[in-house]
Design an enzyme around this catalytic site. Structure first.
Site, PDB file in Angstrom:
ATOM      1  N   ASP A  10      -9.094  -9.762   9.037  1.00  8.98           N
ATOM      2  CA  ASP A  10      -8.581  -8.415   8.733  1.00  8.98           C
ATOM      3  C   ASP A  10      -9.566  -7.282   9.033  1.00  8.98           C
ATOM      4  O   ASP A  10      -9.144  -6.220   9.452  1.00  8.98           O
ATOM      5  CB  ASP A  10      -8.160  -8.342   7.259  1.00  8.98           C
ATOM      6  CG  ASP A  10      -7.219  -7.177   6.962  1.00  8.98           C
ATOM      7  OD1 ASP A  10      -6.222  -7.021   7.694  1.00  8.98           O
ATOM      8  OD2 ASP A  10      -7.492  -6.404   6.029  1.00  8.98           O
ATOM      9  N   SER A  57      -1.082  -3.456  10.239  1.00 11.09           N
ATOM     10  CA  SER A  57      -0.722  -4.352   9.148  1.00 11.09           C
ATOM     11  C   SER A  57       0.524  -5.164   9.505  1.00 11.09           C
ATOM     12  O   SER A  57       1.497  -4.611  10.018  1.00 11.09           O
ATOM     13  CB  SER A  57      -0.463  -3.546   7.881  1.00 11.09           C
ATOM     14  OG  SER A  57      -1.605  -2.778   7.583  1.00 11.09           O
ATOM     15  N   CYS A  64       0.976  -7.345  11.838  1.00  9.90           N
ATOM     16  CA  CYS A  64       1.253  -7.442  13.277  1.00  9.90           C
ATOM     17  C   CYS A  64       0.513  -8.595  13.938  1.00  9.90           C
ATOM     18  O   CYS A  64       0.355  -8.630  15.158  1.00  9.90           O
ATOM     19  CB  CYS A  64       0.932  -6.126  13.977  1.00  9.90           C
ATOM     20  SG  CYS A  64       2.086  -4.817  13.543  1.00  9.90           S
ATOM     21  N   HIS A 119     -10.343  -2.330  11.525  1.00 10.95           N
ATOM     22  CA  HIS A 119      -9.258  -3.169  11.019  1.00 10.95           C
ATOM     23  C   HIS A 119      -9.010  -4.278  12.041  1.00 10.95           C
ATOM     24  O   HIS A 119      -8.029  -4.217  12.794  1.00 10.95           O
ATOM     25  CB  HIS A 119      -8.018  -2.289  10.824  1.00 10.95           C
ATOM     26  CG  HIS A 119      -6.894  -2.943  10.076  1.00 10.95           C
ATOM     27  ND1 HIS A 119      -5.595  -2.505  10.168  1.00 10.95           N
ATOM     28  CD2 HIS A 119      -6.875  -3.981   9.211  1.00 10.95           C
ATOM     29  CE1 HIS A 119      -4.822  -3.246   9.387  1.00 10.95           C
ATOM     30  NE2 HIS A 119      -5.573  -4.146   8.797  1.00 10.95           N
ATOM     31  N   ARG A 140       2.307 -12.120  -0.576  1.00 11.62           N
ATOM     32  CA  ARG A 140       1.009 -12.492  -0.007  1.00 11.62           C
ATOM     33  C   ARG A 140       0.414 -13.715  -0.685  1.00 11.62           C
ATOM     34  O   ARG A 140       0.772 -14.056  -1.817  1.00 11.62           O
ATOM     35  CB  ARG A 140       0.025 -11.319  -0.201  1.00 11.62           C
ATOM     36  CG  ARG A 140       0.473 -10.018   0.486  1.00 11.62           C
ATOM     37  CD  ARG A 140      -0.332  -9.728   1.706  1.00 11.62           C
ATOM     38  NE  ARG A 140       0.201  -8.633   2.491  1.00 11.62           N
ATOM     39  CZ  ARG A 140      -0.364  -8.234   3.640  1.00 11.62           C
ATOM     40  NH1 ARG A 140      -1.448  -8.832   4.091  1.00 11.62           N
ATOM     41  NH2 ARG A 140       0.168  -7.251   4.332  1.00 11.62           N
ATOM     42  N   TYR A 158      -1.495  -3.549  -6.724  1.00  9.61           N
ATOM     43  CA  TYR A 158      -1.180  -4.377  -5.550  1.00  9.61           C
ATOM     44  C   TYR A 158      -2.184  -4.250  -4.404  1.00  9.61           C
ATOM     45  O   TYR A 158      -2.495  -3.148  -3.952  1.00  9.61           O
ATOM     46  CB  TYR A 158       0.207  -4.037  -5.018  1.00  9.61           C
ATOM     47  CG  TYR A 158       0.848  -5.221  -4.295  1.00  9.61           C
ATOM     48  CD1 TYR A 158       1.613  -6.145  -4.995  1.00  9.61           C
ATOM     49  CD2 TYR A 158       0.651  -5.430  -2.942  1.00  9.61           C
ATOM     50  CE1 TYR A 158       2.180  -7.248  -4.353  1.00  9.61           C
ATOM     51  CE2 TYR A 158       1.209  -6.523  -2.285  1.00  9.61           C
ATOM     52  CZ  TYR A 158       1.978  -7.426  -2.999  1.00  9.61           C
ATOM     53  OH  TYR A 158       2.541  -8.519  -2.366  1.00  9.61           O
ATOM     54  N   LYS A 201      -9.488  -2.243   1.801  1.00 14.28           N
ATOM     55  CA  LYS A 201      -9.215  -1.089   2.651  1.00 14.28           C
ATOM     56  C   LYS A 201     -10.005   0.157   2.211  1.00 14.28           C
ATOM     57  O   LYS A 201     -10.508   0.921   3.037  1.00 14.28           O
ATOM     58  CB  LYS A 201      -7.714  -0.782   2.690  1.00 14.28           C
ATOM     59  CG  LYS A 201      -6.885  -1.938   3.289  1.00 14.28           C
ATOM     60  CD  LYS A 201      -7.377  -2.279   4.632  1.00 14.28           C
ATOM     61  CE  LYS A 201      -6.867  -3.486   5.361  1.00 14.28           C
ATOM     62  NZ  LYS A 201      -5.648  -4.134   5.232  1.00 14.28           N
ATOM     63  N   ARG A 212       0.845  -1.197   0.000  1.00 12.02           N
ATOM     64  CA  ARG A 212       0.000   0.000   0.000  1.00 12.02           C
ATOM     65  C   ARG A 212       0.879   1.245   0.000  1.00 12.02           C
ATOM     66  O   ARG A 212       1.951   1.275   0.588  1.00 12.02           O
ATOM     67  CB  ARG A 212      -0.913   0.015   1.230  1.00 12.02           C
ATOM     68  CG  ARG A 212      -2.092  -0.941   1.127  1.00 12.02           C
ATOM     69  CD  ARG A 212      -3.025  -0.820   2.303  1.00 12.02           C
ATOM     70  NE  ARG A 212      -2.353  -1.188   3.531  1.00 12.02           N
ATOM     71  CZ  ARG A 212      -1.833  -0.337   4.395  1.00 12.02           C
ATOM     72  NH1 ARG A 212      -1.922   0.965   4.213  1.00 12.02           N
ATOM     73  NH2 ARG A 212      -1.213  -0.767   5.465  1.00 12.02           N
TER      74      ARG A 212
HETATM   75  P1  GTP Z   1      -2.132  -7.646   7.458  1.00 10.14           P
HETATM   76  O1  GTP Z   1      -2.677  -8.704   6.551  1.00 10.14           O
HETATM   77  O2  GTP Z   1      -1.062  -6.839   6.832  1.00 10.14           O
HETATM   78  O3  GTP Z   1      -3.195  -6.776   8.043  1.00 10.14           O
HETATM   79  O4  GTP Z   1      -1.322  -8.416   8.640  1.00 10.14           O
HETATM   80  P2  GTP Z   1      -1.761  -9.262   9.921  1.00 10.14           P
HETATM   81  O5  GTP Z   1      -2.061  -8.350  11.064  1.00 10.14           O
HETATM   82  O6  GTP Z   1      -2.803 -10.268   9.567  1.00 10.14           O
HETATM   83  O7  GTP Z   1      -0.397 -10.017  10.307  1.00 10.14           O
HETATM   84  P3  GTP Z   1       0.010 -11.566  10.214  1.00 10.14           P
HETATM   85  O8  GTP Z   1      -0.817 -12.447  11.110  1.00 10.14           O
HETATM   86  O9  GTP Z   1       0.081 -11.955   8.789  1.00 10.14           O
HETATM   87  O10 GTP Z   1       1.476 -11.542  10.826  1.00 10.14           O
HETATM   88  C1  GTP Z   1       2.519 -10.811  10.254  1.00 10.14           C
HETATM   89  C2  GTP Z   1       3.845 -11.256  10.767  1.00 10.14           C
HETATM   90  O11 GTP Z   1       3.886 -11.224  12.202  1.00 10.14           O
HETATM   91  C3  GTP Z   1       4.177 -12.681  10.357  1.00 10.14           C
HETATM   92  O12 GTP Z   1       5.454 -12.706   9.785  1.00 10.14           O
HETATM   93  C4  GTP Z   1       4.155 -13.466  11.633  1.00 10.14           C
HETATM   94  O13 GTP Z   1       5.120 -14.456  11.607  1.00 10.14           O
HETATM   95  C5  GTP Z   1       4.399 -12.435  12.732  1.00 10.14           C
HETATM   96  N1  GTP Z   1       3.640 -12.796  13.953  1.00 10.14           N
HETATM   97  C6  GTP Z   1       2.313 -13.049  14.027  1.00 10.14           C
HETATM   98  N2  GTP Z   1       1.946 -13.400  15.283  1.00 10.14           N
HETATM   99  C7  GTP Z   1       3.076 -13.344  16.027  1.00 10.14           C
HETATM  100  C8  GTP Z   1       3.350 -13.610  17.429  1.00 10.14           C
HETATM  101  O14 GTP Z   1       2.488 -13.942  18.226  1.00 10.14           O
HETATM  102  N3  GTP Z   1       4.650 -13.423  17.820  1.00 10.14           N
HETATM  103  C9  GTP Z   1       5.635 -13.047  16.959  1.00 10.14           C
HETATM  104  N4  GTP Z   1       6.872 -12.898  17.435  1.00 10.14           N
HETATM  105  N5  GTP Z   1       5.415 -12.819  15.641  1.00 10.14           N
HETATM  106  C10 GTP Z   1       4.162 -12.959  15.187  1.00 10.14           C
HETATM  107  C1  SPV Z   2      -2.796  -4.369   5.297  1.00  5.72           C
HETATM  108  O1  SPV Z   2      -1.851  -3.723   4.837  1.00  5.72           O
HETATM  109  O2  SPV Z   2      -3.326  -4.093   6.398  1.00  5.72           O
HETATM  110  C2  SPV Z   2      -3.325  -5.520   4.541  1.00  5.72           C
HETATM  111  C3  SPV Z   2      -2.836  -5.740   3.188  1.00  5.72           C
HETATM  112  O3  SPV Z   2      -4.197  -6.230   5.034  1.00  5.72           O
HETATM  113  S1  SPV Z   2      -3.630  -4.703   2.031  1.00  5.72           S
HETATM  114  O4  SPV Z   2      -4.777  -5.406   1.478  1.00  5.72           O
HETATM  115  O5  SPV Z   2      -2.662  -4.435   0.961  1.00  5.72           O
HETATM  116  O6  SPV Z   2      -4.073  -3.487   2.648  1.00  5.72           O
HETATM  117 MN    MN Z   3      -4.735  -5.572   7.159  1.00  4.01          MN
END
Ligand code: GTP
Ligand code: SPV
Ligand code: MN
Length: 607
Positions: free
Chosen positions: A289, A264, A266, A242, A385, A213, A222, A72
């Site tokens: 999400d 994002s 996290c 979110h 992704r 993307y 979003k 983004r």
């Molecule tokens: P968006 O799709 O961008 O909104 O991201 P998201 O909030 O769904 O994050 P996602 O669950 O994909 O995690 C992103 C990264 O954080 C990954 O590389 C995970 O390995 C890492 N991660 C997730 N949960 C944990 C956790 O409990 N501990 C640690 N250390 N890392 C974590």
């Molecule tokens: C984020 O960035 O919080 C995502 C990926 O979930 S996107 O769809 O590109 O916004």
């Molecule tokens: Mn997201």
């Protein structure tokens, strides 16, 4: 195949014809959401080089983007509200008329040599009273097939819109017209400074140019489900957030639904699908999400729906160890991979996955890559992704498409914080919880172009997604807390990312986060112990089940105690941040006094 002329709705017809006349596509194609159309488009993209058909998983494809188009672009994202004060300090702003005038030039002929696709879609189960419809115009077949996974695309939606049902108007172009004798590229797009991701809250329009993307181009996500929906939610008394949505069941079979707002990359997808390490506990997924929440007048609780139909998840770090349910979802097939590495036998590979050394692969930049060669960068882009259907998830909750949504017992806020923020902290009240959300901060990730690692405030993980003035958004949260007869969720601030001085994670995270969910579950039932501290209610020493966990007593202590000096040092930053938000106070957008009052309480508690 239907054409614009077959439509009856004059407004819809006029809107579509206007964009056809401006963009001048070579042809126009309506999308009916059918498997046949999906396959036709995938086959076409294999032929043109946008897609590579993978051998594993079945019916899956790999796309690799232009190297400038990988996440983004917040710098190029604009809220085109009537005046700047309505957009507020967290948004970039452009005057609607000026932006439209500029678009009249930019979009002129932008689809030359290309097909314009018209995608009728629903955010949420189309039969749910909480669902909202949209139509996205795009010149990207990649966007069409991704939208077919992420939203509900069908002829029925078009028929209902044609019959007069309200819809959000969304327009997208890659911004790469094709001359008569010009060769195409696998990922057409415009340079960063020519990209525009714009939302027009007053007319409920989205216009996106130059990027193919993720959230820049899949406009249901979003742009619609957060930026435009947050405006509608404020007007109509509900919430667009979110947030992941999960169902957690205890060993006795009693269950609750929980949402979580983390910025994002996290941990939302990971938490939404976690495999508890605590025996007898179960977590199922409703969404990973976005949550749309509305009071249910029967039980007085906030009910949430997941407006999406798929997961657009971060690939690196996803493995059978960290998130087996995501891996199983992907491996069913029907998955689109973007910017991961391609193995010799046409499978996928990324960093911190299940296979440590993949041998020679093709990296996301289409170059041979081998660990032994000490390559300069990762094989999979950090924001690579997978797009995969939610219904394939082995732990999808039976209620995930429930028209009335699921009742929410707790809301989590969280981010990546190496220091200061403890493992879990329960707010003293709704207002205190809103303050926690307003002042949450996180170290930035690769999900946004630029700035990775920097600490920034990110209110409710919505910093780049609030479609109006942030102070009004926070006032709306406080207003929700005053809903007559409401049974409000409890609010928690969690942090899985605390580090020791040597940089190691203090908390194992992932499946072990179920230990924190258990405490929260039992707090909601009034059975778990907590101590009141300066910053909120923290678990007492033995309140979190640490059985079988390999965390030193010293680390446990840091995770579960208040770093008073650290919090004190944060106070001036909180104050500066809140004053910054308050920039438009005398133009009718003051930060609610309640938020400042919460800051004063925190100061007093820490004094
Ligand atoms: P968006 O799709 O961008 O909104 O991201 P998201 O909030 O769904 O994050 P996602 O669950 O994909 O995690 C992103 C990264 O954080 C990954 O590389 C995970 O390995 C890492 N991660 C997730 N949960 C944990 C956790 O409990 N501990 C640690 N250390 N890392 C974590
Ligand atoms: C984020 O960035 O919080 C995502 C990926 O979930 S996107 O769809 O590109 O916004
Ligand atoms: Mn997201």
């Amino acid at each position: 195949m239907i054409t614009v002329n077959d439509l009856k709705n004059a407004e819809l017809k006029g809107w579509l014809q206007g964009w056809i006349d401006l963009c001048k596509p070579a042809q126009v194609e309506f999308c009916d959401g059918s498997e046949q159309h999906y396959n036709t488009l995938c086959d076409l993209m294999v032929k043109t080089g946008t897609f590579i058909k993978m051998k594993y998983p079945q019916n899956s494809y790999l796309a690799r983007s232009d190297k400038s188009d990988v996440a983004r672009v917040e710098e190029r994202t604009f809220i085109c509200a009537k005046d700047e004060a309505n957009a507020g300090v967290t948004n970039h702003w452009k005057a609607p008329a000026e932006m439209k005038a500029e678009f009249n030039q930019i979009f002129d002929g932008c689809m030359a040599g290309r097909t314009m696709y018209i995608i009728p879609f629903s955010m949420g189960n189309p039969e749910s009273p909480l669902a909202k419809y949209g139509i996205e115009i795009t010149d990207s077949a990649y966007v069409v097939v991704n939208m077919m996974i992420m939203t509900r695309v069908s002829q029925t939606i078009l028929d209902r819109v044609d019959a007069g049902r309200e819809y959000i108007h969304a327009v997208h172009s890659n911004g790469a017209p094709l001359g008569a004798d010009q060769a195409d590229v696998p990922w057409p797009c415009a340079p960063v400074e020519k990209k525009y991701i714009t939302q027009f809250p007053d007319t409920r329009e989205i216009i996106s140019y130059g990027s193919g993307y993720g959230g820049n181009a899949l406009l249901g996500k979003k742009c619609f489900a957060l930026r435009i929906a947050s405006v509608l939610a404020k007007e109509e008394g509900w919430m667009a957030e979110h947030m992941l949505i999960l169902k957690v069941t205890n060993p006795e079979g009693k269950y609750k639904f929980v949402t979580g707002a983390f910025p994002s990359a996290c941990g939302k997808t990971n938490l939404a699908m976690l495999t508890p390490t605590l025996p007898g506990w179960k977590v199922e997924t409703v969404g990973d999400d976005i949550a749309w929440m509305r009071f249910n007048e029967k039980d007085g609780m906030l009910h949430a729906i997941n407006p999406e139909a798929g997961f657009f998840g971060v690939a690196p770090g996803t493995s059978m160890k960290s998130n087996p349910n995501a891996m199983k979802t992907i491996n069913v097939g029907n998955t689109i991979f973007t910017n991961v590495a391609l193995t010799e036998d046409y499978g996928y590979w990324w960093e911190d996955g299940d296979v440590k050394d993949p041998g020679t692969v093709v990296d996301w930049l289409r170059r041979p890559w081998n660990k032994a060669w000490n390559p300069a960068g990762p094989a999979a882009h950090k924001n690579s992704r997978f797009t995969t259907p939610a219904k394939q998830c082995p732990v999808i909750a039976p209620e995930w498409e429930s028209p009335e949504g699921v009742p929410i017992s707790a809301i989590l806020f969280g981010g990546r914080r190496k220091t200061v923020v403890p493992l879990v902290n329960e707010s003293r009240s709704w207002e205190h919880g809103v303050f926690m959300g307003a002042t949450m901060s996180s170290e930035m990730t690769a999900a946004t172009l630029g700035g990775a690692g920097q600490l920034r405030f990110d209110p409710m993980a919505m910093l780049p997604f609030i479609g109006y003035n942030v102070t009004d958004y926070l006032a709306h949260w406080l207003e929700i807390g005053k809903h007559p007869g409401a049974k409000l969720p409890k609010i928690y601030y969690v942090n899985w990312f605390r580090r020791g001085e040597d940089g190691h994670f203090l908390w194992p995270g992932y499946g072990d986060n179920s230990r924190v969910l258990k405490w929260i579950f039992e707090r909601c039932d009034g059975t778990a112990a907590a101590k009141e501290t300066e910053i909120g209610f923290l678990p007492t020493e033995d309140a979190i089940d640490m059985s079988g966990l390999d965390v030193s007593d010293e680390d446990k202590k840091i995770l579960l105690s208040v770093d008073k000096e650290g919090w004190k040092a944060t106070l001036p930053q909180f104050e500066e941040w809140l004053n910054k938000l308050n920039k438009y106070a005398d133009q009718g957008h003051p930060l609610p006094a309640e938020i400042f009052a919460q800051l004063e309480t925190l100061k007093k508690n820490l004094a």
